[in-house]
Design an enzyme around this catalytic site. Structure first.
Site, PDB file in Angstrom:
ATOM      1  N   ASP A  32       0.847  -1.198   0.000  1.00 40.32           N
ATOM      2  CA  ASP A  32       0.000   0.000   0.000  1.00 40.32           C
ATOM      3  C   ASP A  32       0.879   1.243   0.000  1.00 40.32           C
ATOM      4  OD1 ASP A  32      -2.281  -1.523   0.212  1.00 40.32           O
ATOM      5  OD2 ASP A  32      -2.844  -0.818   2.204  1.00 40.32           O
ATOM      6  N   LYS A  89      -7.719   1.319  -5.073  1.00 40.73           N
ATOM      7  CA  LYS A  89      -8.885   0.844  -4.317  1.00 40.73           C
ATOM      8  C   LYS A  89     -10.138   1.643  -4.646  1.00 40.73           C
ATOM      9  CE  LYS A  89      -6.858  -0.826   0.013  1.00 40.73           C
ATOM     10  NZ  LYS A  89      -6.786  -2.220  -0.357  1.00 40.73           N
ATOM     11  N   GLY A 161      -5.257  -2.864   9.074  1.00 41.80           N
ATOM     12  CA  GLY A 161      -4.881  -1.706   9.879  1.00 41.80           C
ATOM     13  C   GLY A 161      -4.614  -2.008  11.340  1.00 41.80           C
ATOM     14  N   ARG A 173      -7.227 -20.247   6.875  1.00 42.75           N
ATOM     15  CA  ARG A 173      -7.508 -21.607   7.370  1.00 42.75           C
ATOM     16  C   ARG A 173      -8.940 -22.007   7.015  1.00 42.75           C
ATOM     17  NH1 ARG A 173      -4.410 -24.734  10.479  1.00 42.75           N
ATOM     18  NH2 ARG A 173      -2.678 -23.827  11.648  1.00 42.75           N
ATOM     19  N   GLY A 222      -3.448  -7.047   8.282  1.00 41.12           N
ATOM     20  CA  GLY A 222      -2.784  -7.271   9.569  1.00 41.12           C
ATOM     21  C   GLY A 222      -1.381  -7.842   9.478  1.00 41.12           C
ATOM     22  N   GLY A 243      -0.099  -3.322   4.017  1.00 40.36           N
ATOM     23  CA  GLY A 243      -0.469  -1.910   4.028  1.00 40.36           C
ATOM     24  C   GLY A 243       0.262  -1.181   5.124  1.00 40.36           C
ATOM     25  N   SER A 244      -0.395  -1.086   6.272  1.00 43.47           N
ATOM     26  CA  SER A 244       0.095  -0.278   7.386  1.00 43.47           C
ATOM     27  C   SER A 244       1.448  -0.748   7.912  1.00 43.47           C
ATOM     28  CB  SER A 244      -0.931  -0.347   8.514  1.00 43.47           C
ATOM     29  OG  SER A 244      -2.234  -0.347   7.980  1.00 43.47           O
TER      30      SER A 244
HETATM   31  O1  LIG Z   1      -7.119  -4.172   1.356  1.00 48.29           O
HETATM   32  C1  LIG Z   1      -5.941  -4.394   1.250  1.00 48.29           C
HETATM   33  C2  LIG Z   1      -5.407  -5.320   0.240  1.00 48.29           C
HETATM   34  O2  LIG Z   1      -5.868  -4.922  -0.966  1.00 48.29           O
HETATM   35  C3  LIG Z   1      -5.004  -3.700   2.084  1.00 48.29           C
HETATM   36  O3  LIG Z   1      -3.988  -3.243   1.297  1.00 48.29           O
HETATM   37  C4  LIG Z   1      -4.515  -4.587   3.156  1.00 48.29           C
HETATM   38  O4  LIG Z   1      -5.536  -5.358   3.667  1.00 48.29           O
HETATM   39  C5  LIG Z   1      -3.844  -3.726   4.134  1.00 48.29           C
HETATM   40  O5  LIG Z   1      -4.060  -4.121   5.423  1.00 48.29           O
HETATM   41  P1  LIG Z   1      -2.954  -3.793   6.477  1.00 48.29           P
HETATM   42  O6  LIG Z   1      -2.859  -2.301   6.593  1.00 48.29           O
HETATM   43  O7  LIG Z   1      -3.445  -4.433   7.730  1.00 48.29           O
HETATM   44  O8  LIG Z   1      -1.700  -4.435   5.971  1.00 48.29           O
END
Ligand SMILES: O=C(CO)[C@H](O)[C@H](O)COP(=O)(O)O
Length: 302
Positions: A32, A89, A161, A173, A222, A243-244
């Site tokens: 992200d 997105k 997030g 799973r 996550g 992402g985060s």
């Molecule tokens: O929707 C997504 C994938 O397309 C996000 O990029 C992903 O889920 C990010 O989550 P996080 O911030 O927990 O890594």
């Protein structure tokens, strides 16, 4: 003379081409990013693609309010800044955001529960688009409904997030367990399973025969450390979205590279120990267990 249905497929891009693009990301990490600078860091770290969004999910949680598609100007700057594919997105059910992203040339659209859903009852009919789509799922029937609507890639929803991999593991799973239990059923029993689980029967049979989802299956939501990424590969995911966990880490460059290397070496604990050493602190995070229902993003758009 080609049939009219063949011409339609040529205009919109065949399922084969869309799924083929998704296949090309296999074994990779998709990161992200919110601007061109982050996109360059992600490319440098070895991302196979970047996902353009307005704010990473951890910031969306903190900020609250309505979360929408990123500014098309920023997405275009990201496209211009990197040579890897750029995804974007759109809100669940938001045809127009998806059309705008397609028009500016993103390589894939994520119809994402991380953004505020635009439609409570309907997802986008993704077959209407030339761009391939990725969608989240918590279980097999949900994944098959999205594939039936035209998704070329499935990812676990996880709990985006939070920096807690717990829900991504649970979803992966669940999907694997449901596929395993389907393979032991005969035709009639699969038909019944499809009816009971509100899953498209044809895709239920296809999945049972293949012993896996008919499209690429990534992990998301996550994943915040190299060990988390390796764990999701151990659980037979085809690749990882982060992402985060990268731009929320103390040292995003090192964390990004380490997560890519962890995916490449997911079954080699000695190498993973080296990869995970001295890379700075991960994002702080928030545990998934006991999270209030209203704070969960994963229950949107089922
Ligand atoms: O929707 C997504 C994938 O397309 C996000 O990029 C992903 O889920 C990010 O989550 P996080 O911030 O927990 O890594």
């Amino acid at each position: 003379m080609p049939e009219e249905t063949d011409l339609e497929e040529l205009r919109r891009g065949t399922e084969l081409v869309k799924r083929g693009f998704a296949q090309m990301q296999k074994g990779g990490v998709i990161m992200d990013v919110v601007n061109a600078e982050q996109a360059k860091i992600a490319e440098e770290a070895g991302a196979v693609a970047v996902m353009a969004l307005e704010a990473v999910p951890a910031d969306i949680r903190k900020r609250g309010g309505v979360s929408r598609m990123a500014d098309p100007e920023t997405v275009t700057e990201i496209i211009d800044a990197v040579s890897i594919p750029v995804m974007g997105k759109a809100r669940i059910g938001h045809y127009t955001e998806a059309q705008i992203l397609e028009s500016i040339g993103v390589d894939m659209i994520d119809e994402s529960e991380v953004l505020t859903p635009a439609d409570n009852d309907y997802h986008i009919d993704k077959r209407e688009f030339t761009s391939p789509f990725v969608c989240g799922a918590r279980n097999l029937p949900e994944a098959l409904r999205r594939i039936n609507e035209g998704a070329a890639m499935i990812r676990t929803k996880g709990e985006a997030g939070t920096g807690d991999v717990n829900q991504a593991v649970t979803h992966q799973r669940t999907i694997k367990h449901q596929i395993r239990s389907l393979t032991g059923l005969n035709f009639d029993e699969r038909e019944k399973w499809a009816r009971e689980h509100e899953a498209p029967a044809e895709l239920v049979h296809e999945t049972a025969e293949m012993g896996r989802l008919p499209v690429v299956n990534f992990a998301a939501g996550g994943i915040a450390t190299p060990a988390d990424a390796a764990l999701m590969m151990y659980h037979e995911c085809d690749g990882i979205f982060v992402g985060s966990g990268i731009f929320g880490a103390e040292d995003p460059e090192q964390m990004g590279e380490a997560i890519v290397e962890a995916v490449n070496n997911w079954d080699d604990p000695d190498t993973l120990a080296d990869i995970a050493s001295g890379i700075g602190k991960g994002m702080k995070g928030e545990a998934n267990v006991g999270m209030a229902d209203e704070d969960k993003l994963q229950d949107r758009g089922v």
